[in-house]
Write an enzyme that holds these catalytic residues in place. Structure first.
Site, short mmCIF file in Angstrom:
data_model
loop_
_atom_site.label_atom_id
_atom_site.label_comp_id
_atom_site.label_asym_id
_atom_site.label_seq_id
_atom_site.Cartn_x
_atom_site.Cartn_y
_atom_site.Cartn_z
N GLU A 299 -1.14 6.39 -5.23
CA GLU A 299 0.82 6.35 -6.17
C GLU A 299 0.12 5.56 -7.96
O GLU A 299 -0.73 5.56 -8.30
CB GLU A 299 0.19 4.44 -5.37
CG GLU A 299 1.64 3.69 -5.89
CD GLU A 299 0.98 2.44 -4.97
OE1 GLU A 299 0.28 1.91 -4.24
OE2 GLU A 299 1.95 1.64 -4.93
N LYS B 220 9.11 3.97 -2.70
CA LYS B 220 8.64 2.69 -1.88
C LYS B 220 9.21 1.75 -1.16
O LYS B 220 10.74 1.13 -2.33
CB LYS B 220 7.48 1.90 -2.32
CG LYS B 220 7.11 1.19 -2.11
CD LYS B 220 5.42 0.64 -3.20
CE LYS B 220 4.22 0.30 -2.84
NZ LYS B 220 3.09 -0.29 -3.37
N CYS C 112 1.20 2.84 -0.33
CA CYS C 112 0.56 1.17 -0.31
C CYS C 112 0.74 1.01 0.55
O CYS C 112 0.88 0.65 1.94
CB CYS C 112 0.07 1.43 -1.72
SG CYS C 112 -1.08 0.86 -2.32
C1 ACM Z 1 0.14 -1.95 -3.54
O1 ACM Z 1 1.43 -1.48 -2.80
N1 ACM Z 1 0.06 -0.94 -4.57
C2 ACM Z 1 -1.14 -2.67 -3.06
#
Ligand code: ACM
Length: 262
Positions: free
Chosen positions: A39, A111, A144
């Site tokens: 990420e 995301k 993530c």
């Molecule tokens: C995250 O979602 N970067 C912990």
């Protein structure tokens, strides 16, 4: 069979060109069909504010990161997936990942589940989850903290994903073990590309836990990095193994689902 891989990095905040230089050097001699990067891999994680994040963001399919990653995809004849701050044409800013094909075409994921202070920086993703094809293999992306919502991996698998590609910047300790569970729930491959190092730009210290992993549908960890060093990990896999959802001769985890009770 195909070679899937992940590069675990230790980016220096804001030093995009140098972070990409180090990645390119690290994978130069490596052979892979699919490479997953963390990420926000080229810019770092802890932005002071949204304005700073926008100054480091790129539109999907444009900018230095895209140009250099698409050159890598072309050179290696591989699919390369990387996380980046995405500035769209309007005022929006997303925590996104891009899957770049050797011809420069791409698939975008924004995301869905933002973590902690990301809510002050990014807009919540609006793409939802989708599956795409690379040389006959079906792939899906999540980023993530999406791991914490079993619906993300489930949705990707119900859509037909054989490999879940998971760029990450993990700070909580549980994800590497939890991804074994996500895999067992779905009988799918999962590749988490995480980072290491620490950032304390806002006064809050974040330590990134590394432990990037490639996990097979039976829960076996095929490759794993440690919690401190930059690393390249890879495994040769048969993605079709993920099409078999049988657990016993009488149990198929998809056919046995009873959504009327959920
Ligand atoms: C995250 O979602 N970067 C912990």
């Amino acid at each position: 069979m195909m070679i899937v891989s992940a590069y675990q990095n230790k980016p220096e905040f804001g030093r995009m060109s140098e972070n990409i230089d180090r990645l390119l050097k690290a994978v130069d001699k490596q052979d892979f069909d699919i490479l997953i990067l963390p990420e926000l891999f080229a810019v770092g994680y802890q932005f002071l504010n949204r304005r700073e994040a926008i100054s480091l963001a790129e539109p999907a399919g444009d900018g230095e990161t895209y140009e250099r990653i698409s050159a890598l995809a072309r050179q290696k004849k591989a699919l390369v997936i990387y996380g980046f701050p995405e500035r769209d044409k309007g005022e929006h800013l997303y925590n996104s990942s891009l899957a770049v094909y050797p011809d420069g075409s791409f698939r975008l994921y924004r995301k869905t589940h933002l973590f902690d202070t990301e809510k002050e920086i990014f807009d919540p993703g609006d793409t939802g989850f989708s599956v795409f094809d690379f040389r006959g293999t079906r792939l899906g992306m999540m980023i993530c903290f999406d791991w914490r919502f079993p619906e993300a991996a489930r949705k990707l698998t119900l859509l037909g994903a054989q490999i879940i590609c998971h760029p990450s910047n993990l700070v909580l300790p549980h994800c590497p073990e939890a991804m074994v569970t996500r895999v067992l729930e779905n009988r799918v491959f999962a590749i988490t590309a995480d980072r290491v190092g620490q950032e304390s730009r806002t006064g809050t210290e974040l330590r990134f836990i590394g432990r990037s992993r490639i996990i097979a549908p039976d829960g076996i960890v095929l490759a794993e990095a440690d919690n401190r060093e930059e690393a390249f990990i890879s495994a040769e896999i048969d993605p079709q193994v993920a099409d078999n959802k049988d657990v016993t001769s009488r149990n198929n985890i998809f056919q046995d689902r009873r959504p009327e009770f959920y």
